[in-house]
Design a protein around this motif. Structure first.
Motif, PDB file in Angstrom:
ATOM      1  N   ASN A  54     -20.636 -30.279  -5.924  1.00 51.60           N
ATOM      2  CA  ASN A  54     -20.882 -30.997  -4.710  1.00 51.60           C
ATOM      3  C   ASN A  54     -21.034 -30.055  -3.461  1.00 51.60           C
ATOM      4  O   ASN A  54     -20.290 -30.259  -2.333  1.00 51.60           O
ATOM      5  N   VAL A  86     -21.764 -31.643  -0.069  1.00 47.20           N
ATOM      6  CA  VAL A  86     -20.590 -32.205   0.538  1.00 47.20           C
ATOM      7  C   VAL A  86     -19.677 -31.188   1.158  1.00 47.20           C
ATOM      8  O   VAL A  86     -19.190 -31.486   2.105  1.00 47.20           O
ATOM      9  N   GLN A 114     -28.752 -34.515   4.206  1.00 47.65           N
ATOM     10  CA  GLN A 114     -29.257 -35.752   3.318  1.00 47.65           C
ATOM     11  C   GLN A 114     -28.538 -35.753   1.810  1.00 47.65           C
ATOM     12  O   GLN A 114     -28.467 -36.835   1.175  1.00 47.65           O
ATOM     13  N   GLU A 115     -28.699 -34.701   1.332  1.00 48.69           N
ATOM     14  CA  GLU A 115     -28.478 -34.537  -0.032  1.00 48.69           C
ATOM     15  C   GLU A 115     -26.823 -34.857  -0.214  1.00 48.69           C
ATOM     16  O   GLU A 115     -26.293 -35.288  -1.174  1.00 48.69           O
ATOM     17  N   ASN A 163     -25.262 -36.884   1.820  1.00 48.52           N
ATOM     18  CA  ASN A 163     -25.079 -38.432   1.828  1.00 48.52           C
ATOM     19  C   ASN A 163     -25.578 -39.205   0.567  1.00 48.52           C
ATOM     20  O   ASN A 163     -25.047 -40.415   0.269  1.00 48.52           O
ATOM     21  N   ALA A 164     -26.473 -38.492  -0.072  1.00 41.02           N
ATOM     22  CA  ALA A 164     -26.968 -39.246  -1.356  1.00 41.02           C
ATOM     23  C   ALA A 164     -25.943 -39.203  -2.229  1.00 41.02           C
ATOM     24  O   ALA A 164     -26.195 -40.111  -3.201  1.00 41.02           O
ATOM     25  N   THR A 165     -24.853 -38.467  -2.179  1.00 45.22           N
ATOM     26  CA  THR A 165     -23.818 -38.791  -3.317  1.00 45.22           C
ATOM     27  C   THR A 165     -22.928 -39.913  -3.145  1.00 45.22           C
ATOM     28  O   THR A 165     -22.090 -40.246  -3.954  1.00 45.22           O
ATOM     29  N   GLU A 166     -23.101 -40.318  -1.731  1.00 46.86           N
ATOM     30  CA  GLU A 166     -22.451 -41.718  -1.340  1.00 46.86           C
ATOM     31  C   GLU A 166     -20.792 -41.516  -1.066  1.00 46.86           C
ATOM     32  O   GLU A 166     -20.185 -42.132  -1.258  1.00 46.86           O
ATOM     33  N   ILE A 167     -20.728 -40.223  -1.212  1.00 43.25           N
ATOM     34  CA  ILE A 167     -19.256 -39.855  -0.926  1.00 43.25           C
ATOM     35  C   ILE A 167     -18.929 -39.271   0.599  1.00 43.25           C
ATOM     36  O   ILE A 167     -17.757 -40.151   1.048  1.00 43.25           O
ATOM     37  N   ASN A 196     -20.948 -39.992   4.596  1.00 42.25           N
ATOM     38  CA  ASN A 196     -22.099 -40.327   5.485  1.00 42.25           C
ATOM     39  C   ASN A 196     -22.092 -39.795   6.670  1.00 42.25           C
ATOM     40  O   ASN A 196     -21.254 -40.265   7.803  1.00 42.25           O
TER      41      ASN A 196
END
Length: 433
Positions: A272, A275, A342-343, A345-349, A351
């Motif tokens: 991650n 993140v 953006q990457e 946020n794409a993990t939905e972990i 925002n």
């Protein structure tokens, strides 16, 4: 006499002569009695409050023939010569209050104050010898100032010049000069070319040749910027995070190239990675300070202000209007940051906000008058710009005057793990000039 003893709590009874002789001589011996009157044995009438007792038969006397004879004419001094024993049933009468007080312990004297006797002061005998034992640390007075150890002395030396200018009449001036002597002694030595003066725990620290860029009025490399930024972490407010130069280089030149080639550009990092970078770097604090290298010959300060949602640009050579090269560089930096966020946020972990549309604004700052001080001007932006206003003043002359001090600040920084270098500099400062 018997009546007098009975009144004081002592009575007597006839003793068994045969048993006494058997105990004393191992058998009956007629010569031991010689027709005398039976012996008397004093018996103590039990009284738990009495503390003075004597062993059995200590109140008997023997005549010339060895016969125990009760003496009824004993003086008070005779009774006082015996000391009490808990196993005996004889009460020793007190002769006088003064004599009784002498036989008591110190705390007992205080409890017998009603006797009217004077207290006996305990004298401490001084033990002489070649070696005297030191007192325990646990019983020392809290008002005794402890002697500082070597680490405390070194820390005190380092704090002399952590926050201000140089006091040329004190130890601070000596330590700064000693730091310069140490660096100059290693500057042109091939043997000590890789000697480090600063390391905050990273794999590679700041070597002597790189540190000399500061005092030689040279253009500062990225490792010098990173080392002094580490020193500033404990000197600035807790609302800012300072990115390293290698992180910016990775975002602009390595990350995009590996992604285009289709390789795993997150290799060697956490799964991650985006993140973690957002949480630990980009948005860890409300303001992120970015050292931006322009064409490998000029440093520009960029601040990503999350509260104002803008990118702030500081250039020590330009006016408020950015040139096309600088603007393009800042826009590319904003683009790489936006893609990394953006990457994440794409993990939905997480925002986080989209920074690609945040405006780029320029702010005025003091200007440099030479071609090599841009790195120190960038560091002063890190130190004195709080995102809204300047908290300190600096100029070209003040920057030139602070170059030697910066070397000492790096060596004696609390984040510097090289204690050996600190000790050597302190020893140099103590040498006679």
């Amino acid at each position: 006499m018997i009546e007098k003893l009975n009144k004081t709590g002592v009575s007597y009874k006839p003793s068994n002569l045969e048993e006494d002789e058997e105990n004393l001589y191992g058998g009956i011996n007629e010569s031991s009695n010689d027709g005398g009157r039976p012996k008397k044995e004093f018996v103590y009438q039990k009284d738990d409050s009495d503390r003075f007792r004597t062993p059995s038969k200590m109140n008997l006397q023997k005549d010339d023939d060895g016969v125990d004879v009760t003496s009824h004419g004993n003086t008070p001094e005779y009774w006082d010569s015996f000391k009490g024993d808990m196993d005996d049933h004889i009460q020793v009468p007190e002769v006088s209050d003064e004599k009784a007080a002498i036989s008591l312990e110190t705390d007992e004297i205080a409890s017998h104050a009603s006797l009217g006797s004077q207290g006996v002061q305990e004298e401490v005998e001084e033990v002489t010898g070649r070696c005297k034992r030191k007192g325990s640390q646990h019983v020392k007075s809290p008002y005794v100032v402890p002697k500082p150890n070597k680490r405390a002395k070194r820390s005190a030396k380092g704090k002399l010049f952590q926050n201000g200018g140089v006091n040329k009449s004190g130890d601070e001036y000596d330590v700064v000069k000693a730091s310069i002597k140490y660096v100059r002694a290693h500057e042109h030595s091939q043997k000590h070319a890789k000697t480090e003066i600063f390391n905050d725990g990273m794999e590679e620290g700041l070597t002597v040749p790189r540190a000399c860029q500061i005092i030689n009025h040279e253009w500062l490399s990225g490792d010098v910027i990173n080392a002094y930024s580490s020193f500033l972490v404990d000197k600035v407010n807790d609302d800012r995070f300072m990115l390293t130069t290698w992180r910016i280089h990775w975002l602009l030149h390595i990350r995009s190239r590996k992604k285009t080639a289709g390789n795993d550009y997150e290799a060697g990092s956490h799964s991650n990675g985006p993140v973690n970078r957002c949480e630990d770097e980009y948005f860890k604090k409300s303001k992120t300070y970015i050292p931006l290298n322009k064409q490998n010959n000029h440093w520009i300060t960029v601040v990503m202000h999350s509260g104002k949602r803008e990118f702030q640009v500081f250039d020590s050579l330009m006016t408020e209007k950015l040139d096309s090269v600088t603007r393009e560089l800042v826009e590319d930096r904003r683009k790489q940051l936006a893609e990394d966020i953006q990457e994440a946020n794409a993990t939905e972990i997480v925002n986080y906000p989209n920074v690609s549309n945040w405006p780029i604004k320029t702010y005025d700052m003091p200007k440099q008058h030479d071609g090599n001080s841009c790195g120190i001007f960038l560091l002063r932006c890190f130190q004195y710009w709080d995102g809204d206003k300047w908290t300190g003043l600096f100029s070209q002359s003040s920057i030139d005057d602070s170059r030697e001090l910066m070397i000492a600040q790096l060596i004696f920084s609390e984040r510097n793990k090289l204690d050996e270098v600190k000790n050597k500099v302190i020893r140099i400062s103590k040498k006679k000039k």
